[in-house]
Design an enzyme around this catalytic site. Sequence first.
Site, short mmCIF file in Angstrom:
data_model
loop_
_atom_site.label_atom_id
_atom_site.label_comp_id
_atom_site.label_asym_id
_atom_site.label_seq_id
_atom_site.Cartn_x
_atom_site.Cartn_y
_atom_site.Cartn_z
N ARG A 16 52.16 71.38 -8.76
CA ARG A 16 52.50 71.22 -7.33
C ARG A 16 53.00 69.80 -7.03
O ARG A 16 52.68 69.21 -5.99
CB ARG A 16 51.30 71.57 -6.44
CG ARG A 16 51.05 73.07 -6.33
CD ARG A 16 49.90 73.39 -5.41
NE ARG A 16 48.64 72.93 -5.98
CZ ARG A 16 47.52 72.70 -5.29
NH1 ARG A 16 47.52 72.85 -3.98
NH2 ARG A 16 46.41 72.30 -5.89
N GLU A 17 53.78 69.26 -7.97
CA GLU A 17 54.26 67.88 -7.80
C GLU A 17 55.04 67.70 -6.50
O GLU A 17 54.98 66.64 -5.87
CB GLU A 17 55.17 67.49 -8.99
CG GLU A 17 54.45 67.32 -10.31
CD GLU A 17 54.29 68.64 -11.08
OE1 GLU A 17 54.53 69.73 -10.49
OE2 GLU A 17 53.92 68.60 -12.25
N LEU A 18 55.80 68.74 -6.14
CA LEU A 18 56.62 68.61 -4.93
C LEU A 18 55.75 68.43 -3.69
O LEU A 18 56.03 67.62 -2.82
CB LEU A 18 57.51 69.85 -4.78
CG LEU A 18 58.49 69.81 -3.61
CD1 LEU A 18 59.44 68.63 -3.74
CD2 LEU A 18 59.29 71.12 -3.53
N LYS A 19 54.66 69.19 -3.65
CA LYS A 19 53.73 69.09 -2.52
C LYS A 19 53.21 67.65 -2.40
O LYS A 19 53.26 67.04 -1.33
CB LYS A 19 52.56 70.04 -2.74
CG LYS A 19 51.44 69.91 -1.73
CD LYS A 19 50.23 70.76 -2.19
CE LYS A 19 49.07 70.62 -1.24
NZ LYS A 19 49.31 71.28 0.05
N ASN A 129 55.56 86.48 1.54
CA ASN A 129 54.66 85.54 2.22
C ASN A 129 55.23 84.14 2.27
O ASN A 129 54.52 83.16 2.50
CB ASN A 129 53.29 85.53 1.55
CG ASN A 129 52.51 86.76 1.96
OD1 ASN A 129 52.67 87.26 3.07
ND2 ASN A 129 51.69 87.27 1.06
N HIS A 656 40.82 90.61 14.42
CA HIS A 656 41.55 89.43 14.86
C HIS A 656 42.95 89.46 14.26
O HIS A 656 43.12 89.81 13.10
CB HIS A 656 40.82 88.16 14.41
CG HIS A 656 41.69 86.94 14.50
ND1 HIS A 656 42.08 86.41 15.71
CD2 HIS A 656 42.27 86.18 13.55
CE1 HIS A 656 42.86 85.37 15.48
NE2 HIS A 656 43.00 85.22 14.18
N CYS A 658 46.94 87.27 14.30
CA CYS A 658 47.68 86.07 14.70
C CYS A 658 48.97 86.01 13.90
O CYS A 658 49.27 86.93 13.16
CB CYS A 658 46.82 84.84 14.43
SG CYS A 658 46.23 84.74 12.74
N HIS A 709 46.62 75.25 16.58
CA HIS A 709 47.55 74.65 15.62
C HIS A 709 47.84 73.19 15.92
O HIS A 709 48.46 72.50 15.14
CB HIS A 709 48.86 75.44 15.60
CG HIS A 709 48.65 76.87 15.23
ND1 HIS A 709 48.36 77.84 16.17
CD2 HIS A 709 48.61 77.50 14.04
CE1 HIS A 709 48.19 79.00 15.56
NE2 HIS A 709 48.33 78.82 14.27
N1 GLN Z 1 38.22 84.37 10.37
C1 GLN Z 1 39.33 83.58 9.93
C2 GLN Z 1 39.14 82.14 10.40
O1 GLN Z 1 38.60 81.94 11.42
C3 GLN Z 1 40.64 84.13 10.44
C4 GLN Z 1 41.82 83.37 9.90
C5 GLN Z 1 43.15 83.96 10.25
O2 GLN Z 1 43.29 84.70 11.17
N2 GLN Z 1 44.17 83.61 9.54
O3 GLN Z 1 39.55 81.22 9.76
ZN ZN Z 2 44.12 83.93 13.05
#
Ligand code: GLN
Ligand code: ZN
Length: 774
Positions: A16-19, A129, A656, A658, A709
């Site tokens: 991971r040198e680039l990182k 991903n 959950h 996101c 974030h």
């Molecule tokens: N339960 C995970 C956290 O709180 C959910 C992470 C996610 O939604 N990517 O980190």
């Molecule tokens: Zn999340």
Amino acid sequence: MIQAVNLGFPRIGLGRELKWAVEGYWAGRHTEAQLYETARQLRMQHWQWQQQAGIDQIPSNDFSLYDHVLDTIALVGAVPQRFGWHGPSVDLDTYFAMARGAQEKELAARGVEGTGIPPLEMTKWFDTNYHYLVPEFHPEQTFRLASTKPLDEYLEAKALGIETRPVVLGPVSFLLLGKSVVPGFDPLALLDRLLPVYAELLRRLKAAGAQLVQIDEPCLVLDLSENARNAYRHAYEVLSGADFPGLVLTTYFGALEENLPLALSLPVVAVHLDLVRAPEQLQPALAQLPPDRILSLGLVDGRNVWRTDLDAAAALLQQAVAALGQDRVWVGPSCSLMHVPIDLEAEPDLDPEIRPWLAFARQKLDELVTLKRLVREGPHAVRQQLEAARQARAERMASPRRINPAVRQRLAQRTPEMTCRKLPFPERYTLQCQRLGLPLLPTTTIGSFPQTEELRQKRAAFRRGTLSRQAYEQFLEATIAETIARQEAIGLDVLVHGEPERSDMVEYFAEQLEGFWVTQNGWVQSYGTRCVRPPILYGDVSRPAPMTLRWITYAQRCTARPVKGILTGPITLLQWSFVRDDQPRAETCRQIALALRDEVADLEAAGIAIIQIDEPALREGLPLRRRDRPAYLAWAVECFRLASCGVRDQTQIHTHMCYADFEDILEAIAALDADVISIEAARSGMQLLEAFQQFAYPNAIGPGVYDIHSPRVPSVEEMEGLLERALATIPAQRLWVNPDCGLKTRRWAEVEPALRHMVTAARRLRQRLNPLAS
Ligand code: GLN
Ligand code: ZN
């Protein structure tokens, strides 16, 4: 003669040198020159590996300091106005500012006034991903050649004695992958302004000696409008001719289907097809290929880690050679190899039984060359390689590690009742509210709490063997106790244990489930400098022992308030792993779901009253073609329910989500029938809720009121305002209060005040809604 081609090689480097180089540059530890030097070394190494392997067409400009779509934005000078860029070429700080945004103090250091600039939006690259930065277009958009990167890297390789095939993202896909910042404006309208820049670049590449240029048009595997199809015809008309190098039009990630005749008719030298995802397109392609075109066959899987079935690949290859002759056939990976880890040799501890089943990027290069030699020299020349591949395959197919009869039997015997809660939501929710005794607008978090430097150090020491298991586990318990105490002090209603035992929400479960292998160095780029190690799903999945029970019940013993147990859901575990190629994804997902169902049952039996099953990857599993989506959503929903529906009605199931727009899959989200969903919403100012209201989402919702974030601490008033907006669409009885996502990447110094503000906002609203209750 047939040639072995490659479409792209991982950029990040084996270590991971680039990182490290890029992050070092951001932190001011490295100069620009040091960063460029690391990048140059990596490119050199990667070209040399490919050359040594015997690849005939080696890509250049597949490298990127951050992202190849961002490189294209820089290439054509499409830097949005807010970055204050004036040219002539895009400098490194502007480049990184587009990726990460610019903070006020960085701007001040560059002599620019302003309050910080938001970065470009990031989104998933097709169904991978990997995430790319989304180009922004507007009707007055202009383009000009603002970077010479493709040229520089071509010449850099040439100076090393390596002739390469420069890779550029095609103009039509570039426009289609972008977004308009003006509603209703179609970026394709900009094509005629963009093409001269591509033409100039191609002319310069030709003048520098490039014979062939790989032009990636992956959007050809999507459902296209007639407008987009016309754009393809026009673009490649303009870019063909004696001035330009020969174009290799590459498509990947799926079948061209109705776009196949279009792609084959474009005036290019060669067309590349993904025959791993869509082997069925070989026949029609052979039948329709114009006589002067070359067909590039993607036969080695660039998206997965399995050793190629060389016999099956050779059968397709021979079919093409028989129809077209050797000179008109190339053999390559299905897509760029950037989606797989670099080298199997970097896995010293890999299970010796599993090792021969796998091929990472470097091993895939060897497979390509074997296939080439098979055609050029005949099967006897590669007998050894063919034999080894056959044997590995036979052993894999016969291995008891792959098949677990008990798991299969259990799946075969599953009944429809296993995917249904007993009572409908309103009734069971009433029972749950009675049991839990929560106030109106209950406050909670998504699961993880800050992972401190100390925690990371202890985990690393435990893995290295310098910290005993007992000492490590004691430390985790102390961390959990402290996290619980902090949540009580903050005043949250539903607590979590904080997930300190998890370095990663997928890896933690994969390490404990049978059927998954977790690598040590199998890094792939997720976005920018962020890399992940997707586990390898090689066999039937089962759960030898409880995975989270000990930590969650420990947390519950520390408090009288309810602790919510957090699990990663079956779809997310599947989606963020390398999956089996010997059975359908749906089947693998059901197995994972059954294993999680047992974990859920154990938590419930231990008195945990709320269990959250995270599915952030539900949306991203959606197939690229609309036609295939309902079938996916049907089994995805079934798997979630298989994992979650084994509980009593008094036990509350949360989920959950996101990282995505959920408007188009609301029906499936509702079909999960989770009692409560917490969902990212703060960043978009609760916009999502309109869709939930229109759809009449029936169960309880916690729309995120705090964007995790950013390090910014939102005020009480801000969150109260968001909650008020939420209350306009969700009845108070079904509204929960929580942040957008887990807090693991934040610091306590930010988290503590933010959550206090959140709790205060909820209390104020409660007071207003029901002044008598408190
Ligand atoms: N339960 C995970 C956290 O709180 C959910 C992470 C996610 O939604 N990517 O980190
Ligand atoms: Zn999340």
